[in-house]
Design a protein around this motif. Structure first.
Motif, PDB file in Angstrom:
ATOM      1  N   ASP A 161       0.825  -1.130  -0.129  1.00  0.00           N
ATOM      2  CA  ASP A 161       0.006   0.055  -0.199  1.00  0.00           C
ATOM      3  C   ASP A 161       1.043   1.182   0.141  1.00  0.00           C
ATOM      4  O   ASP A 161       0.302   2.185  -0.695  1.00  0.00           O
ATOM      5  CB  ASP A 161      -0.889   0.214   1.191  1.00  0.00           C
ATOM      6  CG  ASP A 161      -2.090  -1.091   0.952  1.00  0.00           C
ATOM      7  OD1 ASP A 161      -2.304  -1.317   0.135  1.00  0.00           O
ATOM      8  OD2 ASP A 161      -2.595  -1.454   2.321  1.00  0.00           O
ATOM      9  N   ALA A 162       1.933   1.237   0.758  1.00  0.00           N
ATOM     10  CA  ALA A 162       2.865   2.372   0.681  1.00  0.00           C
ATOM     11  C   ALA A 162       3.496   2.330  -0.535  1.00  0.00           C
ATOM     12  O   ALA A 162       3.874   3.776  -1.080  1.00  0.00           O
ATOM     13  CB  ALA A 162       3.890   2.178   1.957  1.00  0.00           C
ATOM     14  N   GLU A 188       2.389   1.608  -3.438  1.00  0.00           N
ATOM     15  CA  GLU A 188       1.216   2.118  -4.342  1.00  0.00           C
ATOM     16  C   GLU A 188       1.128   3.729  -4.146  1.00  0.00           C
ATOM     17  O   GLU A 188       1.043   4.494  -4.966  1.00  0.00           O
ATOM     18  CB  GLU A 188       0.035   1.559  -4.020  1.00  0.00           C
ATOM     19  CG  GLU A 188      -0.011   0.015  -4.758  1.00  0.00           C
ATOM     20  CD  GLU A 188       0.138  -0.124  -6.238  1.00  0.00           C
ATOM     21  OE1 GLU A 188      -0.290   0.888  -6.880  1.00  0.00           O
ATOM     22  OE2 GLU A 188       1.061  -0.883  -6.661  1.00  0.00           O
ATOM     23  N   LEU A 189       0.926   4.118  -2.722  1.00  0.00           N
ATOM     24  CA  LEU A 189       0.916   5.469  -2.435  1.00  0.00           C
ATOM     25  C   LEU A 189       1.881   6.361  -2.974  1.00  0.00           C
ATOM     26  O   LEU A 189       1.762   7.396  -3.622  1.00  0.00           O
ATOM     27  CB  LEU A 189       0.819   5.622  -0.984  1.00  0.00           C
ATOM     28  CG  LEU A 189       0.747   7.132  -0.543  1.00  0.00           C
ATOM     29  CD1 LEU A 189      -0.619   7.560  -0.881  1.00  0.00           C
ATOM     30  CD2 LEU A 189       0.994   7.109   1.213  1.00  0.00           C
ATOM     31  N   PHE A 190       3.253   5.998  -2.893  1.00  0.00           N
ATOM     32  CA  PHE A 190       4.620   6.733  -3.416  1.00  0.00           C
ATOM     33  C   PHE A 190       4.305   6.779  -4.869  1.00  0.00           C
ATOM     34  O   PHE A 190       4.747   7.650  -5.346  1.00  0.00           O
ATOM     35  CB  PHE A 190       5.788   6.045  -2.887  1.00  0.00           C
ATOM     36  CG  PHE A 190       6.028   6.397  -1.633  1.00  0.00           C
ATOM     37  CD1 PHE A 190       5.982   7.679  -1.226  1.00  0.00           C
ATOM     38  CD2 PHE A 190       6.047   5.499  -0.755  1.00  0.00           C
ATOM     39  CE1 PHE A 190       6.299   7.962   0.255  1.00  0.00           C
ATOM     40  CE2 PHE A 190       6.727   5.599   0.814  1.00  0.00           C
ATOM     41  CZ  PHE A 190       6.827   6.835   1.295  1.00  0.00           C
ATOM     42  N   ASP A 245       1.592   6.632  -6.846  1.00  0.00           N
ATOM     43  CA  ASP A 245       0.711   7.577  -7.207  1.00  0.00           C
ATOM     44  C   ASP A 245       1.046   9.066  -7.048  1.00  0.00           C
ATOM     45  O   ASP A 245       0.765   9.885  -7.776  1.00  0.00           O
ATOM     46  CB  ASP A 245      -0.646   7.285  -6.416  1.00  0.00           C
ATOM     47  CG  ASP A 245      -0.982   6.104  -6.880  1.00  0.00           C
ATOM     48  OD1 ASP A 245      -0.898   5.684  -8.111  1.00  0.00           O
ATOM     49  OD2 ASP A 245      -2.270   5.431  -6.322  1.00  0.00           O
ATOM     50  N   LEU A 246       1.677   9.420  -5.667  1.00  0.00           N
ATOM     51  CA  LEU A 246       2.166  10.600  -5.273  1.00  0.00           C
ATOM     52  C   LEU A 246       3.254  11.450  -6.147  1.00  0.00           C
ATOM     53  O   LEU A 246       3.008  12.411  -6.697  1.00  0.00           O
ATOM     54  CB  LEU A 246       2.647  10.553  -3.798  1.00  0.00           C
ATOM     55  CG  LEU A 246       3.451  11.803  -3.411  1.00  0.00           C
ATOM     56  CD1 LEU A 246       2.491  12.880  -3.140  1.00  0.00           C
ATOM     57  CD2 LEU A 246       4.381  11.281  -2.090  1.00  0.00           C
TER      58      LEU A 246
END
Lengths: 127, 522
Positions: free
Chosen positions: A15-16, A18-20, A22-23
């Motif tokens: 999840d982390a 994926e977050l990075f 997308d960010l």
């Protein structure tokens, strides 16, 4: 410059990761992801990575060991460490000693994470 | 031939009984005592007595009423070393007492008293021998009367008791030495009791330990145990002594109405020279300090374990927190056109994740393995940076504040950032305690004992007595939204700086934190 830079984000937390992805993608960077150190080492061989965002705490081979191996393969490849421990002097010093360009605490708001990343990048480019 | 008195048989004139009765009595062991025939005596009784006296180990002297020796035996020469002709003169006492005038006078007085009454008298004195040595004689003198009943002289007998006295002196010396040893022992309390438990002796150290006056009436040993545990402790001791002959262990002892203290206690039998138990020896030592250190060690280990746990928890929470807050941030970054109820929900989630972030941050602060960057730092310089930070804090509203920075403070050995965090934490705590109404004072000054002291004083409600011991424990808080880590962090910073933190608090009046730091040595 931003849009041309290819970042490799390495983190065992999906999840982390994926977050990075997308960010940084939202900020115009090209982003590759690796769920561990071994995968990161394989990716830097075949992909033209400009900078690595590397989590310190990972299973199998941790961020410090991955950093050492990355630097063996590509001494000039900038690596920025990600840590969930906040400012951990011992680990950060170890990483900086092995050639890391800087570190970013995961315990920061996203805007600050991006800002810190940019600051580290600018110092790399100044060199 | 004679007739046996026992059996009437006739027998040769050698014994008082016949041969048959002699055998029978011999078996019974009575023969020599009763029936042995005395051998014929060729000497006179007087001559016999003369011989006995002459060869005796006891000094015999006959002194006339002018106190001149007239007759003496061989023991006089053997013990004193003088020939009798040397001693039998008017100034014989000068020889025996030489320059000991006082002793001579005493002896003369003793002889005078013997001449005044026929009652026998006893006297011990030290006399000089011819070789210059001294010997101690025990005199038993009795007046001799003539045919008309008048006292004509004194018969003196004297025993040489030098060796006996010497061993008595040894005992006295050893006793005195032991007494001195007892008295000089400060760390241990030593006392003895008789079998009934009455205290028979205690040293100075014992009196100090138990808060006794030196002239206090000696009493029951049970007095050293506090009322509440007296019976139980006495039973423990009794049982152990009955089973093992001694007691070795820890006990709570009483300091003469000045409170109780933990002690190491050993009780063993006090034996006489025949090995018979005549009482008990109590040896005890105050172990308050040791207990405190043990407690501190347990507390340190507990805190270290909590620190490790906190680090683990912080790490595990940090990643999901990063994802939740990150995703929320991205959601609101992309689209802020949400209906009001969703906006409120998102704001609540944002507020709570921010709160979680602060908690994680504090956990990390508490548990981080960061060692302080020690440097020579000026406490006043740090305090100057703390005040503006405090002043802008919402908790500071309504608080009046006073600062007094000591002039020319010596520098201390410390980490600027950590000390800033320390003062800020305590200052913020003080402001929070006062709830927007009160006065905060921050004072720094140099103390005479090589320390720099910072005092942070508030006029808040104070800390309850029962909370005082817990305020530095991690996760202990009296605030509704507190993490309970602020003062725990402060404590670990103080420890890392070799400092000391004292808290003085009075309910309804306020609290003062006194922070002492050792001055940096050049």
């Amino acid at each position: 410059m931003e849009g041309k830079i290819k970042i490799l984000v390495v983190d065992d937390e999906t999840d982390a990761l994926e977050l990075f992805k997308d960010l940084f993608a939202s900020k115009g960077y090209e982003v590759e992801c690796a769920p561990g150190g071994m995968e990161a080492l394989a990716l830097v061989e075949k992909s033209n990575i400009d900078v690595v965002l590397l989590d310190i705490n990972m299973p199998v081979i941790d961020g410090i060991e991955t950093l050492a191996k990355l630097k063996q393969k590509k001494p000039d490849l900038p690596v920025v460490m990600l840590t969930a421990y906040g400012y951990d002097e011992e680990l950060v010093n170890k990483a900086l000693g092995l050639g890391a360009s800087g570190y970013i605490s995961k315990n920061l708001p996203l805007a600050q994470i991006v800002h810190t990343f940019k600051t580290v990048l600018s110092t790399i480019h100044r060199k | 031939m004679k007739v046996c008195p026992k059996c009437s048989a006739q027998y040769p004139d050698m014994w008082n009984i016949c041969e048959a009765c002699k055998v029978s009595l011999k078996k019974e062991g009575l023969l020599r005592k009763v029936f042995a025939k005395p051998r014929p005596c060729q000497v006179s009784t007087l001559s016999l007595l003369e011989n006995v006296i002459e060869q005796s180990d006891i000094v015999f002297l006959y002194i006339d009423k002018d106190k001149r020796p007239m007759i003496g035996n061989q023991a006089v020469e053997d013990i004193l070393g003088y020939g009798r002709e040397e001693l039998f003169r008017d100034d014989w006492l000068d020889l025996l007492f030489k320059d000991k005038a006082a002793r001579k006078l005493m002896f003369k007085a003793f002889l005078d008293s013997c001449l005044r009454s026929i009652k026998s008298r006893v006297y011990e004195c030290s006399v000089m021998k011819k070789d210059g040595g001294e010997c101690i004689l025990s005199w038993r003198n009795a007046a001799v009367t003539d045919s008309s009943g008048d006292i004509s002289g004194i018969i003196c007998t004297a025993f040489d008791i030098t060796e006996e006295k010497s061993s008595e002196d040894d005992v006295a010396i050893h006793s005195e030495r032991l007494r001195n040893i007892f008295a000089s022992i400060k760390d241990y309390a030593l006392l003895t009791t008789n079998l009934e438990g009455k205290i028979t002796y205690y040293g100075k150290g014992t009196a100090e330990l138990f808060g006794w006056k030196q002239d206090m009436t000696l009493n029951d040993i049970d007095l050293i145990f506090p009322d509440e545990v007296r019976q139980k402790t006495a039973e423990r001791l009794k049982k152990s002594i009955e089973e093992y002959g001694k007691f070795e262990g820890e006990a709570i002892l009483s300091r003469n109405s000045q409170g109780n203290f933990p002690a190491e206690l050993t009780v063993t039998g006090l034996l006489d020279t025949r090995g018979e138990r005549v009482g008990y020896i109590y040896v005890s030592r105050d172990i308050t300090r040791r207990k405190e250190l043990e407690e501190q060690m347990v507390q340190s280990e507990k805190l270290a374990a909590i620190g490790q746990l906190a680090a683990g928890v912080a790490h595990e929470i940090n990643n999901p927190l990063l994802v939740i807050s990150g995703r929320l941030e991205m959601l609101t970054m992309k689209n802020d056109d949400f209906p009001d109820d969703i906006k409120r929900t998102l704001d609540t989630i944002k507020g709570q994740t921010e709160r979680m972030r602060i908690i994680v941050d504090r956990l990390l602060s508490y548990s981080r393995r960061k060692t302080p960057h020690m440097d020579a730092v000026d406490v006043n310089e740090i305090l100057k940076t703390v005040s503006p930070l405090l002043a802008y804090h919402p908790e500071f509203k309504g608080i009046t504040w006073k600062e007094e920075h000591g002039k020319d403070l010596p520098k201390i050995h410390g980490d600027f950032n950590q000390l800033q965090e320390l003062f800020l934490n305590i200052g913020l705590n003080a402001c929070q305690a006062m709830q927007k109404k009160g006065a905060l004072a921050i004072v720094s000054e140099e103390k005479k004992d090589g320390f720099v002291e910072v005092r942070i004083k508030d006029t808040g409600p104070g800390i309850k007595k029962e909370d005082m011991e817990k305020i530095f424990n991690p996760f202990f808080t009296t605030k509704d939204s507190g993490t309970g880590l602020g003062l725990a962090i402060c404590n670990s910073i103080m420890n890392a700086h070799g400092g000391k933190m004292d808290v003085v608090s009075e309910l309804g009046k306020g609290t003062t934190f006194k922070l002492s730091f050792p001055v940096k040595k050049e």
